[in-house]
Design an enzyme around this catalytic site. Structure first.
Site, PDB file in Angstrom:
ATOM      1  N   LYS A  47       0.831  -1.205   0.000  1.00  0.00           N
ATOM      2  CA  LYS A  47       0.000   0.000   0.000  1.00  0.00           C
ATOM      3  C   LYS A  47       0.867   1.258   0.000  1.00  0.00           C
ATOM      4  O   LYS A  47       0.690   2.154   0.816  1.00  0.00           O
ATOM      5  CB  LYS A  47      -0.980  -0.010   1.180  1.00  0.00           C
ATOM      6  CG  LYS A  47      -2.052  -1.066   1.023  1.00  0.00           C
ATOM      7  CD  LYS A  47      -2.904  -1.276   2.239  1.00  0.00           C
ATOM      8  CE  LYS A  47      -3.625  -0.060   2.674  1.00  0.00           C
ATOM      9  NZ  LYS A  47      -4.520  -0.295   3.813  1.00  0.00           N
ATOM     10  N   HIS A  48       1.813   1.276  -0.920  1.00  0.00           N
ATOM     11  CA  HIS A  48       2.686   2.439  -1.072  1.00  0.00           C
ATOM     12  C   HIS A  48       3.382   2.378  -2.425  1.00  0.00           C
ATOM     13  O   HIS A  48       3.291   1.390  -3.147  1.00  0.00           O
ATOM     14  CB  HIS A  48       3.721   2.527   0.064  1.00  0.00           C
ATOM     15  CG  HIS A  48       4.709   1.412   0.079  1.00  0.00           C
ATOM     16  ND1 HIS A  48       4.541   0.297   0.875  1.00  0.00           N
ATOM     17  CD2 HIS A  48       5.878   1.241  -0.586  1.00  0.00           C
ATOM     18  CE1 HIS A  48       5.562  -0.511   0.692  1.00  0.00           C
ATOM     19  NE2 HIS A  48       6.389   0.032  -0.193  1.00  0.00           N
ATOM     20  N   ALA A  49       4.074   3.458  -2.733  1.00  0.00           N
ATOM     21  CA  ALA A  49       4.938   3.536  -3.915  1.00  0.00           C
ATOM     22  C   ALA A  49       6.286   4.060  -3.442  1.00  0.00           C
ATOM     23  O   ALA A  49       6.426   4.535  -2.318  1.00  0.00           O
ATOM     24  CB  ALA A  49       4.332   4.478  -4.956  1.00  0.00           C
TER      25      ALA A  49
END
Length: 128
Positions: A47-49
């Site tokens: 749930k991130h970049a």
């Protein structure tokens, strides 16, 4: 660089399996860090970049679903001998089918807290 499936070799004999990874041949970037994510089926990981980091996801056990940029879904399974290249500035969400599923991650950077984009709206603004 785009998100894409990569093929890897698994060698099998009576004693088990071998998954060799040659840092000079198969990989599109130089590896600086390796880690393993052990999943739980009711929880979403990632749930991130990353602003700068590129990664390769290699399934070690089980089936692992990766949702990319909240649009495209990939299912990784070691039986298919595939891994997934994740370029920088790519949002990922990782879903594990079972509690004992695991994912090897190869990345081209050391851990740096400020490389993470953890808010999807900020990520969308960065991509524009």
């Amino acid at each position: 660089m785009q998100v894409k499936l990569l093929k890897f070799n698994i060698f099998k004999d009576d004693s088990g399996l071998l998954l060799p990874i040659s840092f000079k041949k198969e990989l599109p970037f130089r590896i600086k860090r390796i880690f393993i994510i052990f999943g739980k089926k009711k929880f979403v990981r990632s749930k991130h970049a990353h602003i700068k980091s590129k990664q390769i996801y290699v399934p070690l056990n089980g089936k692992i679903k990766v949702l990319v940029n909240k649009k495209k879904e990939f299912v990784l399974d070691k039986k298919k001998k595939q891994s997934l290249l994740i370029p920088e500035k790519t949002w990922t969400e990782i879903y594990f089918e079972k509690d004992d599923d695991s994912l090897l991650v190869l990345t081209d950077t050391e851990y740096f807290k400020n490389d993470y984009i953890r808010n999807y709206n900020k990520f969308k603004k960065l991509r524009k």
